[in-house]
Scaffold this motif. Structure first.
Motif, PDB file in Angstrom:
ATOM      1  N   ASP A 115      -3.922  -6.687  -9.553  1.00 57.04           N
ATOM      2  CA  ASP A 115      -3.421  -5.598  -8.774  1.00 57.04           C
ATOM      3  C   ASP A 115      -2.035  -5.763  -8.422  1.00 57.04           C
ATOM      4  N   PHE A 116      -1.182  -4.682  -8.396  1.00 57.36           N
ATOM      5  CA  PHE A 116       0.003  -4.831  -7.909  1.00 57.36           C
ATOM      6  C   PHE A 116       0.340  -3.962  -7.007  1.00 57.36           C
ATOM      7  N   SER A 117       1.147  -4.146  -6.100  1.00 53.74           N
ATOM      8  CA  SER A 117       1.555  -3.131  -5.172  1.00 53.74           C
ATOM      9  C   SER A 117       2.972  -3.436  -4.780  1.00 53.74           C
ATOM     10  N   PHE A 118       4.045  -2.415  -4.432  1.00 54.72           N
ATOM     11  CA  PHE A 118       5.369  -2.382  -4.124  1.00 54.72           C
ATOM     12  C   PHE A 118       5.730  -1.228  -3.000  1.00 54.72           C
ATOM     13  N   PRO A 119       6.371  -1.459  -2.159  1.00 61.16           N
ATOM     14  CA  PRO A 119       6.683  -0.704  -1.137  1.00 61.16           C
ATOM     15  C   PRO A 119       7.383   0.526  -1.889  1.00 61.16           C
ATOM     16  N   GLY A 120       7.056   1.873  -1.618  1.00 63.38           N
ATOM     17  CA  GLY A 120       7.836   3.068  -1.907  1.00 63.38           C
ATOM     18  C   GLY A 120       7.035   3.388  -3.364  1.00 63.38           C
ATOM     19  N   VAL A 121       6.312   2.694  -3.712  1.00 64.71           N
ATOM     20  CA  VAL A 121       5.544   3.198  -5.014  1.00 64.71           C
ATOM     21  C   VAL A 121       4.235   3.417  -4.898  1.00 64.71           C
ATOM     22  N   ASN A 122       3.799   4.466  -5.684  1.00 68.49           N
ATOM     23  CA  ASN A 122       2.265   4.999  -5.023  1.00 68.49           C
ATOM     24  C   ASN A 122       1.200   3.825  -5.508  1.00 68.49           C
ATOM     25  N   PRO A 123       0.341   3.660  -4.496  1.00 70.56           N
ATOM     26  CA  PRO A 123      -0.545   2.748  -4.766  1.00 70.56           C
ATOM     27  C   PRO A 123      -1.433   2.673  -5.970  1.00 70.56           C
ATOM     28  N   GLY A 124      -1.321   1.689  -6.786  1.00 64.06           N
ATOM     29  CA  GLY A 124      -2.410   1.878  -7.857  1.00 64.06           C
ATOM     30  C   GLY A 124      -1.292   1.939  -9.163  1.00 64.06           C
ATOM     31  N   ARG A 125       0.130   2.551  -9.052  1.00 65.88           N
ATOM     32  CA  ARG A 125       0.790   2.987 -10.207  1.00 65.88           C
ATOM     33  C   ARG A 125       1.070   1.754 -10.936  1.00 65.88           C
ATOM     34  N   LEU A 126       1.798   0.626 -10.403  1.00 65.22           N
ATOM     35  CA  LEU A 126       2.042  -0.327 -11.122  1.00 65.22           C
ATOM     36  C   LEU A 126       0.838  -1.180 -11.792  1.00 65.22           C
TER      37      LEU A 126
END
Ligand SMILES: C[S@@+](CC[C@H](N)C(=O)[O-])C[C@H]1O[C@@H](n2cnc3c(N)ncnc32)[C@H](O)[C@@H]1O
Length: 172
Positions: free
Chosen positions: A142-153
């Motif tokens: 699971d990846f997450s990054f500020p400003g990117v839709n949750p789950g997109r990465l």
């Protein structure tokens, strides 16, 4: 938190002996996505250096980084390539200037990283439009990054994983 499962010298020696280099198809797919000029690549969680060495003909300089000194010692024994250097450090604190890296690779390693810190650090060191290639056999990350839709990465990683799986041996 860093996972420290690759510290033993004996483990590193076995790793070096039996670990195979990345398939040409994967390397070529990655390289197609890196803009020219190919100046600097950073191979993170490089272990005994199979991916770092495979990039040597394609970049002016490759830095292989790992938290395990034992793995790096084996990597250093294996190469006299003058454009490949190995440095002990964390994926979350890379030895590269802001906006200086053309390609980041992490082969069979990104699942060990602190994802949020690592992605921020990757974002710092990559050139605008730089390429990050995370690949491996690992099933779920699971990846997450500020400003990117949750789950997109995570979705992107999963899509790539499905593609790479087509190169797997049938006995997975
Ligand atoms: C499964 S090995 C993969 C080695 C190599 N990339 C390969 O494909 O053979 C994972 C490597 O990631 C390193 N590692 C784990 N967490 C790390 C971190 N936070 N920063 C840098 N390296 C890390 C380990 O020490 C280990 O050498």
């Amino acid at each position: 938190m860093a996972f420290r499962l690759f510290e033993g010298k004996e483990h590193a020696a076995v790793y070096q002996k039996f670990r195979f280099p990345p398939p040409e198809e994967i390397k070529n797919t990655v390289l197609k996505n890196v803009s020219f000029p190919h100046v600097l690549a950073v191979d993170i969680g490089c272990g005994t250096g199979q991916v770092s060495r495979s990039l040597a003909p394609h970049f002016e300089k490759i830095i292989g980084v790992d938290i395990s000194e034992a793995q790096l010692e084996e990597a250093r024994k294996e190469t006299n390539l003058t454009n490949v250097k190995y440095i002990k450090c964390h994926a979350e604190d890379l030895p590269a200037d802001d906006g200086s890296v053309d390609l980041i690779t992490a082969a069979h390693a990104a699942h060990w990283f602190d994802k949020e810190k690592f992605l921020k650090e990757a974002n710092r060191v990559l050139k605008p439009g730089g390429c990050m290639a995370l690949f491996g056999f690992t099933t779920e990350i699971d990846f997450s990054f500020p400003g990117v839709n949750p789950g997109r990465l995570t979705d992107i990683f999963e899509e790539v994983r499905q593609f790479i799986n087509t190169y797997s041996h049938e006995e997975k």
